[in-house]
Scaffold this motif. Structure first.
Motif, PDB file in Angstrom:
ATOM      1  N   ALA A  25       0.825  -1.204   0.000  1.00 22.35           N
ATOM      2  CA  ALA A  25       0.000   0.000   0.000  1.00 22.35           C
ATOM      3  C   ALA A  25       0.863   1.259   0.000  1.00 22.35           C
ATOM      4  CB  ALA A  25      -0.930  -0.002   1.208  1.00 22.35           C
ATOM      5  N   ASP A  26       1.900   1.275   0.840  1.00 21.24           N
ATOM      6  CA  ASP A  26       2.787   2.438   0.918  1.00 21.24           C
ATOM      7  C   ASP A  26       3.459   2.704  -0.416  1.00 21.24           C
ATOM      8  OD1 ASP A  26       2.183   2.783   3.584  1.00 21.24           O
ATOM      9  OD2 ASP A  26       3.919   1.655   4.319  1.00 21.24           O
ATOM     10  N   TYR A  27       3.926   1.627  -1.053  1.00 19.13           N
ATOM     11  CA  TYR A  27       4.615   1.799  -2.335  1.00 19.13           C
ATOM     12  C   TYR A  27       3.655   2.313  -3.406  1.00 19.13           C
ATOM     13  CZ  TYR A  27       7.589   1.010  -6.354  1.00 19.13           C
ATOM     14  OH  TYR A  27       8.332   1.210  -7.484  1.00 19.13           O
ATOM     15  N   VAL A  28       2.471   1.716  -3.482  1.00 21.33           N
ATOM     16  CA  VAL A  28       1.507   2.101  -4.519  1.00 21.33           C
ATOM     17  C   VAL A  28       1.064   3.550  -4.328  1.00 21.33           C
ATOM     18  CG1 VAL A  28      -0.824   1.686  -5.395  1.00 21.33           C
ATOM     19  CG2 VAL A  28       0.698  -0.244  -4.940  1.00 21.33           C
ATOM     20  N   LEU A  29       0.808   3.951  -3.087  1.00 17.53           N
ATOM     21  CA  LEU A  29       0.377   5.326  -2.821  1.00 17.53           C
ATOM     22  C   LEU A  29       1.484   6.336  -3.116  1.00 17.53           C
ATOM     23  CD1 LEU A  29      -1.646   4.794   0.482  1.00 17.53           C
ATOM     24  CD2 LEU A  29      -2.569   5.307  -1.791  1.00 17.53           C
TER      25      LEU A  29
END
Length: 290
Positions: A25-29
């Motif tokens: 999630a952190d990477y995608v955001l």
């Protein structure tokens, strides 16, 4: 999906995610645009998680799989760009003249194609290319395959190589592809085009060819894709194609460039024989010209 876009969904469910899923999630955001161009293996590597974690992450968000997830990313990114454009130009003022707009469009498309070729130059592995050329040169028969937009590239490969040898064959139907592989020998080679390297048809081809010891050369953007990890050789092309750009011209340009390099390498292995074949083909083809 609900009326929320995928980024809103990720944010709303963030604290229900596992630690590994939070990495995704952190990477995608943080990489909203880049993520939509990545294979599942590339995203997993960047997030330092397993491919299975990415799949679980997608299911937790309510999408059917990784490809559906990338499609949602592309939709959300496009909606954001459209919204920003509308805010910046609410009254459509200062529109360029038609010829200027046309020039801008041409330059943009030109640059996309140039970028695809430059990326391919950086990604292509010279040793892999030479090994692929030697396999094609020594093969008893070579079947050129692909599906969807990649089928066009496979036919182009057959068209090009048929000017120097009759051992190259093009088969479009996925059923006949498997039939042909079942009757091949270890002296034969499969040349398969698949931008994603993740199609069912490619998996079927590999499932039949590998136990028989038949070599498979794959032209793909993603060497770490399911097909890339099983193919004997992978010739990597450039160009980032989003989920909404299936069969883009720049992706084809990149694959055509790889094909051109491969063809040149094969010709260099038997220059005299190639010249003789091309002369005979040119003489025969001359009958078709008025």
């Amino acid at each position: 999906m609900t009326t929320q876009d995928i980024f809103e969904t990720i944010s709303s469910q963030y604290f229900q995610l596992t630690n590994s899923e939070k990495k995704v999630a952190d990477y995608v955001l943080s990489h909203r645009i880049d993520a939509q161009y990545m294979s599942i293996s590339e995203l997993a590597e960047e997030c330092e998680v397993a491919d299975a974690t990415i799949s679980r992450f997608c299911r937790r968000l309510g999408v059917g799989g990784y490809n559906a997830f990338k499609l949602e990313l592309a939709k959300a990114s496009m909606a954001a760009r459209t919204s920003n454009t509308a805010v910046a130009s609410p009254s459509m003022v200062s529109l360029p003249e038609d010829n200027t707009a046309f020039d801008i469009m041409c330059r943009r498309r030109f640059q996309e194609n140039v970028s695809a070729l430059e990326q391919t130059m950086k990604l292509i592995n010279g040793e892999q290319l030479r090994q692929a050329a030697e396999l094609l040169h020594s093969a008893r028969r070579v079947i050129c395959m692909g599906q969807g937009s990649s089928m066009v590239l496979a036919e182009e490969a057959w068209t090009l190589f048929s000017t120097i040898s009759s051992k190259f064959v093009f088969i479009s139907d996925s059923h006949f592809q498997l039939n042909s592989i079942a009757l091949m020998s270890k002296e034969d080679v499969v040349l398969f085009f698949s931008y994603s390297g993740s199609t069912r048809e490619l998996q079927d081809v590999l499932a039949v060819s590998r136990p028989m010891g038949i070599k498979v050369i794959l032209v793909s953007r993603f060497p770490k894709s399911p097909g890339g990890q099983l193919a004997d050789l992978v010739l990597q092309c450039g160009s980032n194609e989003g989920p909404l750009q299936v069969g883009s011209v720049s992706a084809r340009m990149a694959q055509l460039f790889v094909l051109d390099l491969l063809f040149t390498e094969v010709c260099d292995l038997d220059p005299e024989g190639v010249i003789e074949s091309q002369e005979r083909v040119a003489e025969a083809a001359s009958l078709k010209h008025l």
